[in-house]
Design a protein around this motif. Sequence first.
Motif, short mmCIF file in Angstrom:
data_model
loop_
_atom_site.label_atom_id
_atom_site.label_comp_id
_atom_site.label_asym_id
_atom_site.label_seq_id
_atom_site.Cartn_x
_atom_site.Cartn_y
_atom_site.Cartn_z
N LYS A 40 39.26 -28.10 8.68
CA LYS A 40 39.53 -28.20 10.19
C LYS A 40 39.45 -26.82 10.89
O LYS A 40 39.77 -25.90 10.40
N ASP A 41 38.94 -27.05 12.29
CA ASP A 41 38.83 -25.68 12.92
C ASP A 41 40.28 -25.11 13.21
O ASP A 41 41.11 -26.02 13.47
N SER A 42 40.01 -23.51 13.23
CA SER A 42 41.41 -22.80 13.69
C SER A 42 42.63 -23.29 12.98
O SER A 42 43.70 -22.64 13.34
N THR A 43 42.41 -23.55 11.59
CA THR A 43 43.64 -23.66 10.58
C THR A 43 43.65 -22.36 9.98
O THR A 43 42.66 -21.67 9.80
N PRO A 44 44.72 -21.72 9.34
CA PRO A 44 44.82 -20.27 8.62
C PRO A 44 43.67 -20.13 7.46
O PRO A 44 42.79 -19.22 7.67
N GLY A 45 43.67 -21.38 6.79
CA GLY A 45 42.48 -21.03 5.64
C GLY A 45 40.95 -21.09 6.06
O GLY A 45 40.03 -20.33 5.72
N CYS A 46 40.56 -22.03 6.91
CA CYS A 46 39.41 -22.17 7.71
C CYS A 46 39.27 -20.96 8.47
O CYS A 46 37.75 -20.62 8.54
N THR A 47 40.04 -20.46 9.26
CA THR A 47 39.78 -19.31 10.11
C THR A 47 39.34 -18.22 9.26
O THR A 47 38.39 -17.57 9.37
N LEU A 48 40.22 -17.96 8.19
CA LEU A 48 39.94 -16.66 7.15
C LEU A 48 38.54 -16.63 6.63
O LEU A 48 37.66 -15.81 6.57
N GLU A 49 38.16 -18.09 6.10
CA GLU A 49 36.82 -18.20 5.43
C GLU A 49 35.93 -17.83 6.37
O GLU A 49 34.79 -17.33 6.26
N SER A 50 35.98 -18.46 7.57
CA SER A 50 34.88 -18.44 8.59
C SER A 50 34.88 -17.04 9.09
O SER A 50 33.50 -16.39 9.12
N GLN A 51 35.87 -16.20 9.36
CA GLN A 51 35.71 -14.77 9.60
C GLN A 51 35.01 -14.04 8.44
O GLN A 51 34.41 -13.10 8.75
N LYS A 140 38.95 -21.38 -2.80
CA LYS A 140 39.97 -20.65 -2.18
C LYS A 140 39.39 -19.50 -1.09
O LYS A 140 38.56 -19.15 -1.40
N ALA A 141 39.94 -19.77 0.02
CA ALA A 141 39.21 -19.17 1.36
C ALA A 141 39.15 -17.53 1.03
O ALA A 141 37.89 -17.16 1.32
N LYS A 142 40.20 -16.92 0.60
CA LYS A 142 40.06 -15.46 0.57
C LYS A 142 38.99 -14.85 -0.53
O LYS A 142 39.17 -15.31 -1.76
N GLY A 143 38.08 -14.20 -0.24
CA GLY A 143 37.33 -13.54 -1.02
C GLY A 143 36.10 -14.47 -1.34
O GLY A 143 34.92 -14.11 -2.01
N HIS A 144 35.92 -15.76 -0.72
CA HIS A 144 34.84 -16.65 -0.99
C HIS A 144 33.42 -16.19 -0.32
O HIS A 144 32.38 -16.29 -1.25
N ALA A 145 33.38 -15.83 0.61
CA ALA A 145 32.18 -15.54 1.26
C ALA A 145 31.51 -14.37 0.42
O ALA A 145 30.34 -14.29 0.31
N ALA A 146 32.29 -13.27 0.15
CA ALA A 146 31.80 -12.19 -0.78
C ALA A 146 31.12 -12.54 -2.05
O ALA A 146 30.25 -12.18 -2.45
#
Length: 155
Positions: A40-51, A140-146
Amino acid sequence: MPEPKIGAPAPDFSLPASGDRIVSLGALRGKSIVLYFYPKDSTPGCTLESQDFQRLSGDFAKLGAVILGVSRDSTASHDRFRAKFGLGFDLLADTDEIVCRQYDVIREKNMYGRKVMGVERSTFLIDASGVLREAWRKVKAKGHAAAVLEHLRTL
């Protein structure tokens, strides 16, 4: 629908995108695609992952990769989300869950003690010829993009 297989062609799709456009996987042949599904847009985990994807977007671009985010939110919601957090990549609106089901990301989740069907945070790496090269599920959102970026560098 069965889960897409690594080494097989990625399920093709066309979806409405932020900015009132249509994005088709087939039209992006020749580029690697990082296709991430989020709840979902603008939820904490989704915002972190997108950022995080936004922060690393230049590195993905240097490797010839396009980042696409997909959720069940509307394009209007995506436009607000992109503007609020300065996201420079396309967010695709899968309001009828067709693509979510093609990629088998609609799963039963526990929400405040209730069982609900929702998007399981997942990412798929599709190569320039349209073949699925990697899939991450229950992300898990944190660190996933890296982690996705590091994997892309090894291909």
